[in-house]
Motif scaffolding. Structure first.
Motif, PDB file in Angstrom:
ATOM      1  N   ARG A  48     -13.852  -1.754 -20.453  1.00  0.00           N
ATOM      2  CA  ARG A  48     -13.316  -1.468 -19.124  1.00  0.00           C
ATOM      3  C   ARG A  48     -13.715  -2.564 -18.140  1.00  0.00           C
ATOM      4  O   ARG A  48     -14.696  -3.289 -18.342  1.00  0.00           O
ATOM      5  CB  ARG A  48     -13.813  -0.116 -18.624  1.00  0.00           C
ATOM      6  N   VAL A  49     -12.935  -2.672 -17.061  1.00  0.00           N
ATOM      7  CA  VAL A  49     -13.241  -3.644 -16.016  1.00  0.00           C
ATOM      8  C   VAL A  49     -14.031  -2.981 -14.896  1.00  0.00           C
ATOM      9  O   VAL A  49     -13.815  -1.811 -14.584  1.00  0.00           O
ATOM     10  CB  VAL A  49     -11.956  -4.271 -15.426  1.00  0.00           C
ATOM     11  N   ASP A  50     -14.943  -3.727 -14.307  1.00  0.00           N
ATOM     12  CA  ASP A  50     -15.610  -3.279 -13.093  1.00  0.00           C
ATOM     13  C   ASP A  50     -14.738  -3.668 -11.905  1.00  0.00           C
ATOM     14  O   ASP A  50     -13.811  -4.486 -12.039  1.00  0.00           O
ATOM     15  CB  ASP A  50     -16.995  -3.927 -12.975  1.00  0.00           C
ATOM     16  N   PRO A  51     -14.977  -3.093 -10.717  1.00  0.00           N
ATOM     17  CA  PRO A  51     -14.115  -3.379  -9.563  1.00  0.00           C
ATOM     18  C   PRO A  51     -13.998  -4.861  -9.219  1.00  0.00           C
ATOM     19  O   PRO A  51     -12.906  -5.339  -8.880  1.00  0.00           O
ATOM     20  CB  PRO A  51     -14.771  -2.591  -8.432  1.00  0.00           C
ATOM     21  N   ALA A  52     -15.102  -5.601  -9.322  1.00  0.00           N
ATOM     22  CA  ALA A  52     -15.060  -7.026  -8.978  1.00  0.00           C
ATOM     23  C   ALA A  52     -14.167  -7.800  -9.950  1.00  0.00           C
ATOM     24  O   ALA A  52     -13.380  -8.667  -9.535  1.00  0.00           O
ATOM     25  CB  ALA A  52     -16.475  -7.602  -8.979  1.00  0.00           C
ATOM     26  N   THR A  53     -14.275  -7.483 -11.240  1.00  0.00           N
ATOM     27  CA  THR A  53     -13.443  -8.164 -12.237  1.00  0.00           C
ATOM     28  C   THR A  53     -11.974  -7.819 -12.034  1.00  0.00           C
ATOM     29  O   THR A  53     -11.094  -8.689 -12.130  1.00  0.00           O
ATOM     30  CB  THR A  53     -13.872  -7.761 -13.654  1.00  0.00           C
ATOM     31  N   LEU A  54     -11.691  -6.558 -11.742  1.00  0.00           N
ATOM     32  CA  LEU A  54     -10.309  -6.141 -11.529  1.00  0.00           C
ATOM     33  C   LEU A  54      -9.711  -6.835 -10.319  1.00  0.00           C
ATOM     34  O   LEU A  54      -8.574  -7.332 -10.372  1.00  0.00           O
ATOM     35  CB  LEU A  54     -10.242  -4.624 -11.350  1.00  0.00           C
ATOM     36  N   ARG A  55     -10.474  -6.900  -9.231  1.00  0.00           N
ATOM     37  CA  ARG A  55      -9.963  -7.569  -8.016  1.00  0.00           C
ATOM     38  C   ARG A  55      -9.674  -9.039  -8.279  1.00  0.00           C
ATOM     39  O   ARG A  55      -8.612  -9.559  -7.928  1.00  0.00           O
ATOM     40  CB  ARG A  55     -10.976  -7.417  -6.879  1.00  0.00           C
ATOM     41  N   GLU A  56     -10.617  -9.728  -8.908  1.00  0.00           N
ATOM     42  CA  GLU A  56     -10.413 -11.145  -9.200  1.00  0.00           C
ATOM     43  C   GLU A  56      -9.258 -11.335 -10.180  1.00  0.00           C
ATOM     44  O   GLU A  56      -8.457 -12.271 -10.046  1.00  0.00           O
ATOM     45  CB  GLU A  56     -11.697 -11.751  -9.773  1.00  0.00           C
ATOM     46  N   GLY A  57      -9.165 -10.445 -11.169  1.00  0.00           N
ATOM     47  CA  GLY A  57      -8.059 -10.522 -12.125  1.00  0.00           C
ATOM     48  C   GLY A  57      -6.712 -10.353 -11.450  1.00  0.00           C
ATOM     49  O   GLY A  57      -5.743 -11.039 -11.788  1.00  0.00           O
ATOM     50  N   MET A  58      -6.634  -9.429 -10.490  1.00  0.00           N
ATOM     51  CA  MET A  58      -5.386  -9.227  -9.757  1.00  0.00           C
ATOM     52  C   MET A  58      -4.986 -10.473  -8.976  1.00  0.00           C
ATOM     53  O   MET A  58      -3.813 -10.855  -8.937  1.00  0.00           O
ATOM     54  CB  MET A  58      -5.525  -8.032  -8.814  1.00  0.00           C
ATOM     55  N   LYS A  59      -5.964 -11.122  -8.353  1.00  0.00           N
ATOM     56  CA  LYS A  59      -5.669 -12.331  -7.585  1.00  0.00           C
ATOM     57  C   LYS A  59      -5.118 -13.429  -8.487  1.00  0.00           C
ATOM     58  O   LYS A  59      -4.135 -14.096  -8.163  1.00  0.00           O
ATOM     59  CB  LYS A  59      -6.932 -12.811  -6.875  1.00  0.00           C
ATOM     60  N   ARG A  60      -5.760 -13.604  -9.631  1.00  0.00           N
ATOM     61  CA  ARG A  60      -5.322 -14.656 -10.550  1.00  0.00           C
ATOM     62  C   ARG A  60      -3.952 -14.320 -11.146  1.00  0.00           C
ATOM     63  O   ARG A  60      -3.106 -15.213 -11.305  1.00  0.00           O
ATOM     64  CB  ARG A  60      -6.352 -14.847 -11.662  1.00  0.00           C
ATOM     65  N   ALA A  61      -3.754 -13.066 -11.487  1.00  0.00           N
ATOM     66  CA  ALA A  61      -2.462 -12.663 -12.049  1.00  0.00           C
ATOM     67  C   ALA A  61      -1.332 -12.868 -11.042  1.00  0.00           C
ATOM     68  O   ALA A  61      -0.229 -13.294 -11.405  1.00  0.00           O
ATOM     69  CB  ALA A  61      -2.525 -11.204 -12.486  1.00  0.00           C
ATOM     70  N   ALA A  62      -1.599 -12.559  -9.767  1.00  0.00           N
ATOM     71  CA  ALA A  62      -0.585 -12.727  -8.729  1.00  0.00           C
ATOM     72  C   ALA A  62      -0.155 -14.189  -8.621  1.00  0.00           C
ATOM     73  O   ALA A  62       1.034 -14.489  -8.464  1.00  0.00           O
ATOM     74  CB  ALA A  62      -1.122 -12.225  -7.397  1.00  0.00           C
ATOM     75  N   LYS A  63      -1.110 -15.106  -8.716  1.00  0.00           N
ATOM     76  CA  LYS A  63      -0.783 -16.527  -8.630  1.00  0.00           C
ATOM     77  C   LYS A  63       0.069 -16.986  -9.813  1.00  0.00           C
ATOM     78  O   LYS A  63       0.840 -17.939  -9.705  1.00  0.00           O
ATOM     79  CB  LYS A  63      -2.069 -17.347  -8.566  1.00  0.00           C
ATOM     80  N   LEU A  64      -0.074 -16.286 -10.936  1.00  0.00           N
ATOM     81  CA  LEU A  64       0.680 -16.648 -12.138  1.00  0.00           C
ATOM     82  C   LEU A  64       1.986 -15.863 -12.274  1.00  0.00           C
ATOM     83  O   LEU A  64       2.741 -16.066 -13.220  1.00  0.00           O
ATOM     84  CB  LEU A  64      -0.185 -16.401 -13.380  1.00  0.00           C
ATOM     85  N   GLY A  65       2.225 -14.941 -11.337  1.00  0.00           N
ATOM     86  CA  GLY A  65       3.435 -14.132 -11.390  1.00  0.00           C
ATOM     87  C   GLY A  65       3.400 -13.060 -12.457  1.00  0.00           C
ATOM     88  O   GLY A  65       4.442 -12.615 -12.942  1.00  0.00           O
ATOM     89  N   LEU A  66       2.202 -12.597 -12.830  1.00  0.00           N
ATOM     90  CA  LEU A  66       2.051 -11.576 -13.859  1.00  0.00           C
ATOM     91  C   LEU A  66       1.853 -10.197 -13.242  1.00  0.00           C
ATOM     92  O   LEU A  66       1.158 -10.053 -12.234  1.00  0.00           O
ATOM     93  CB  LEU A  66       0.842 -11.889 -14.753  1.00  0.00           C
ATOM     94  N   LEU A  67       2.447  -9.187 -13.867  1.00  0.00           N
ATOM     95  CA  LEU A  67       2.215  -7.810 -13.476  1.00  0.00           C
ATOM     96  C   LEU A  67       0.847  -7.352 -13.974  1.00  0.00           C
ATOM     97  O   LEU A  67       0.339  -7.848 -14.976  1.00  0.00           O
ATOM     98  CB  LEU A  67       3.279  -6.898 -14.085  1.00  0.00           C
ATOM     99  N   ILE A  68       0.253  -6.386 -13.266  1.00  0.00           N
ATOM    100  CA  ILE A  68      -0.977  -5.736 -13.708  1.00  0.00           C
ATOM    101  C   ILE A  68      -0.701  -4.238 -13.850  1.00  0.00           C
ATOM    102  O   ILE A  68      -0.175  -3.613 -12.933  1.00  0.00           O
ATOM    103  CB  ILE A  68      -2.126  -5.937 -12.699  1.00  0.00           C
ATOM    104  N   ALA A  69      -1.045  -3.680 -15.009  1.00  0.00           N
ATOM    105  CA  ALA A  69      -0.982  -2.237 -15.215  1.00  0.00           C
ATOM    106  C   ALA A  69      -2.416  -1.735 -15.367  1.00  0.00           C
ATOM    107  O   ALA A  69      -3.189  -2.312 -16.136  1.00  0.00           O
ATOM    108  CB  ALA A  69      -0.173  -1.907 -16.466  1.00  0.00           C
ATOM    109  N   VAL A  70      -2.758  -0.687 -14.637  1.00  0.00           N
ATOM    110  CA  VAL A  70      -4.145  -0.213 -14.624  1.00  0.00           C
ATOM    111  C   VAL A  70      -4.213   1.253 -15.024  1.00  0.00           C
ATOM    112  O   VAL A  70      -3.499   2.094 -14.467  1.00  0.00           O
ATOM    113  CB  VAL A  70      -4.777  -0.389 -13.221  1.00  0.00           C
ATOM    114  N   HIS A  71      -5.076   1.564 -15.990  1.00  0.00           N
ATOM    115  CA  HIS A  71      -5.450   2.952 -16.248  1.00  0.00           C
ATOM    116  C   HIS A  71      -6.481   3.294 -15.179  1.00  0.00           C
ATOM    117  O   HIS A  71      -7.670   2.994 -15.309  1.00  0.00           O
ATOM    118  CB  HIS A  71      -6.034   3.094 -17.652  1.00  0.00           C
ATOM    119  N   ALA A  72      -6.004   3.891 -14.094  1.00  0.00           N
ATOM    120  CA  ALA A  72      -6.801   4.026 -12.864  1.00  0.00           C
ATOM    121  C   ALA A  72      -7.652   5.284 -12.888  1.00  0.00           C
ATOM    122  O   ALA A  72      -7.401   6.250 -12.158  1.00  0.00           O
ATOM    123  CB  ALA A  72      -5.879   4.016 -11.649  1.00  0.00           C
TER     124      ALA A  72
END
Length: 275
Positions: free
Chosen positions: A182-206
């Motif tokens: 699982r991801v911790d909040p900091a990893t998820l936030r940073e991952g979202m930022k990087r994915a956005a720059k690459l034009g990738l969708l993020i799906a989260v089991h929230a």
């Protein structure tokens, strides 16, 4: 032709303004029972450039290919955007060949496979290419593949995208797979930022692991173990128990404030009338 009999043909329906008719058709599907919102009708269907461009009782034009659909239904295929076909590594659970065949049997023409249940999981470009090659050999339907977002693989996103990943899946709780943490909040936030720059969708089991554990412990300490105890904790994106009407009304009220293209609520819970 799919292995179960019948045919799977990937085409798109043109909506809105009709384009100019092409001079040449690539495919004519003849004599099928065409299923439309208005009912079932016997008709021919003309295809050009991967798109449905003509529907008529009889199409007499020449086409590069012809499919005789007499005695068969012609209808839009189902797209299953969330499957776990577990290959490579766990094909004994459900593999690409059997999973796609089952999808085809139910009228499906395309699936999106999740990254975690294969072993190893799809966390980099090499694993993405490996699963894609397997799917291209074994699947009898069209497909797309998710990559994964876990601690330690944020620098792999560009490679996953370039290898064909349609997006990245992350879990905020234990995924049940040791190699897909699982991801911790900091990893998820940073991952979202990087994915956005690459034009990738993020799906989260929230389903926040720490929050769920804390609130569950509080309810158990009160001696409560019923489904309503957990519904009383508030809105859950993932729901497994029965949803009574007041909770359902609250769920719909919150959902109404979120743009539909940003909201996905998965539940197997029935909506029950007031008790």
């Amino acid at each position: 032709r799919n292995p179960l009999g019948g045919f799977l043909v990937r085409i798109r329906v043109i909506r809105g303004q009709c384009p100019s008719m092409p001079d040449h058709l690539d495919l004519i599907i003849r004599g099928g029972s065409l299923v439309t919102p208005d009912g079932i009708t016997q008709a021919d269907l003309g295809v050009a450039g991967g798109k449905i461009v003509r529907i008529a009782p009889e199409i007499t034009d020449h086409a590069a290919d012809m499919l005789n659909a007499s005695g068969a239904y012609v209808f839009p295929g189902i797209i299953d955007a969330h499957v776990h076909f577990n290959e490579p590594g766990r094909a004994d659970w459900e593999g690409l060949a059997t999973g796609s065949a089952a999808l085809a049997a139910g009228g499906g023409t395309c699936f999106f496979d999740m990254p975690l249940n294969s072993e190893p999981p799809v966390l980099n470009a090499a694993r993405q290419r490996e699963k894609r090659a397997l799917a291209e050999r074994q699947s009898c339907t069209d497909f797309a593949l998710w990559g994964g977002l876990v601690p330690g693989n944020l620098d792999q996103f560009a490679g996953l995208r370039d290898a064909g990943a349609i997006g990245l899946k992350a879990f905020m709780c234990d995924s049940g797979i040791a190699t897909f943490p699982r991801v911790d909040p900091a990893t998820l936030r940073e991952g979202m930022k990087r994915a956005a720059k690459l034009g990738l969708l993020i799906a989260v089991h929230a389903e926040d692991e720490a929050m769920a554990a804390k609130l569950t412990a509080e309810q158990k300490a009160k001696g409560r173990h019923d489904a309503k105890a957990f519904l009383d904790l508030g809105l859950h994106v993932s729901i497994a128990g029965p949803v009574t009407y007041p909770n359902a009304k609250g769920l719909r009220a919150v959902a109404a404030t979120i743009p539909l293209d940003r909201l996905l609520i998965e539940t197997d819970a029935p909506f029950l009338p007031p008790q």
